[in-house]
Design a protein around this motif. Sequence first.
Motif, PDB file in Angstrom:
ATOM      1  N   ARG A  24      11.289   1.833   0.119  1.00 20.98           N
ATOM      2  CA  ARG A  24      11.154   0.379   0.216  1.00 20.98           C
ATOM      3  C   ARG A  24      10.330  -0.139  -0.947  1.00 20.98           C
ATOM      4  O   ARG A  24       9.340   0.474  -1.337  1.00 20.98           O
ATOM      5  N   PHE A  25      10.756  -1.269  -1.480  1.00 21.90           N
ATOM      6  CA  PHE A  25      10.074  -1.918  -2.595  1.00 21.90           C
ATOM      7  C   PHE A  25       9.961  -3.399  -2.289  1.00 21.90           C
ATOM      8  O   PHE A  25      10.827  -3.973  -1.634  1.00 21.90           O
ATOM      9  N   ASP A  26       8.876  -4.011  -2.767  1.00 23.50           N
ATOM     10  CA  ASP A  26       8.783  -5.461  -2.692  1.00 23.50           C
ATOM     11  C   ASP A  26       8.233  -5.967  -4.019  1.00 23.50           C
ATOM     12  O   ASP A  26       7.374  -5.343  -4.627  1.00 23.50           O
ATOM     13  N   GLY A  27       8.780  -7.091  -4.468  1.00 25.27           N
ATOM     14  CA  GLY A  27       8.372  -7.667  -5.736  1.00 25.27           C
ATOM     15  C   GLY A  27       9.235  -8.867  -6.078  1.00 25.27           C
ATOM     16  O   GLY A  27      10.101  -9.269  -5.306  1.00 25.27           O
ATOM     17  N   PHE A  28       8.970  -9.427  -7.244  1.00 25.21           N
ATOM     18  CA  PHE A  28       9.734 -10.567  -7.727  1.00 25.21           C
ATOM     19  C   PHE A  28      10.934 -10.068  -8.521  1.00 25.21           C
ATOM     20  O   PHE A  28      10.806  -9.154  -9.328  1.00 25.21           O
ATOM     21  N   ALA A  40       9.600  -7.026 -10.517  1.00 21.24           N
ATOM     22  CA  ALA A  40       8.229  -7.055 -11.022  1.00 21.24           C
ATOM     23  C   ALA A  40       7.351  -6.867  -9.789  1.00 21.24           C
ATOM     24  O   ALA A  40       7.212  -7.766  -8.963  1.00 21.24           O
ATOM     25  N   ILE A  41       6.781  -5.658  -9.665  1.00 17.66           N
ATOM     26  CA  ILE A  41       6.027  -5.288  -8.470  1.00 17.66           C
ATOM     27  C   ILE A  41       4.537  -5.494  -8.741  1.00 17.66           C
ATOM     28  O   ILE A  41       3.999  -4.937  -9.698  1.00 17.66           O
ATOM     29  N   PRO A  42       3.859  -6.302  -7.899  1.00 18.23           N
ATOM     30  CA  PRO A  42       2.424  -6.523  -8.100  1.00 18.23           C
ATOM     31  C   PRO A  42       1.639  -5.218  -7.957  1.00 18.23           C
ATOM     32  O   PRO A  42       1.929  -4.401  -7.085  1.00 18.23           O
ATOM     33  N   THR A  43       0.638  -5.041  -8.819  1.00 19.79           N
ATOM     34  CA  THR A  43      -0.208  -3.852  -8.728  1.00 19.79           C
ATOM     35  C   THR A  43      -1.263  -4.061  -7.652  1.00 19.79           C
ATOM     36  O   THR A  43      -1.520  -5.187  -7.219  1.00 19.79           O
ATOM     37  N   ASP A  44      -1.888  -2.975  -7.224  1.00 20.44           N
ATOM     38  CA  ASP A  44      -2.961  -3.073  -6.241  1.00 20.44           C
ATOM     39  C   ASP A  44      -4.119  -3.889  -6.786  1.00 20.44           C
ATOM     40  O   ASP A  44      -4.791  -4.602  -6.053  1.00 20.44           O
ATOM     41  N   GLU A  45      -4.353  -3.799  -8.095  1.00 19.42           N
ATOM     42  CA  GLU A  45      -5.427  -4.559  -8.735  1.00 19.42           C
ATOM     43  C   GLU A  45      -5.189  -6.059  -8.589  1.00 19.42           C
ATOM     44  O   GLU A  45      -6.096  -6.818  -8.313  1.00 19.42           O
ATOM     45  N   MET A  46      -3.946  -6.477  -8.760  1.00 13.59           N
ATOM     46  CA  MET A  46      -3.636  -7.891  -8.632  1.00 13.59           C
ATOM     47  C   MET A  46      -3.811  -8.353  -7.195  1.00 13.59           C
ATOM     48  O   MET A  46      -4.387  -9.406  -6.939  1.00 13.59           O
TER      49      MET A  46
END
Length: 89
Positions: A24-28, A40-46
């Motif tokens: 599973r993936f989530d992103g823009f 474009a998958i947000p990083t944990d840092e973001m």
Amino acid sequence: MDYQQICWNCMNKYVGITMKDGQRFDGFIAHVDNDFVTLAIPTDEMMAGMSGDKRQFGFHPGFFPRRRFFRRRLPFFGISDLFLLPFFL
């Protein structure tokens, strides 16, 4: 199901994708071509930075911005489900 057309309609929106192998993936949705969709998958840092008040505005000497997203190309033939997700700031 025509996932290419669905991806075009959901361009720049936050989606969840389930692959046929269970990943599973989530992103823009950042890019769509004939065979692949690029997320474009947000990083944990973001995600951690959005929860607090320590947002970075501007640049300081010695400060180099880190990449807040990483890209992941997914083939259309491997997608089993695609759905919109809410994204709040």
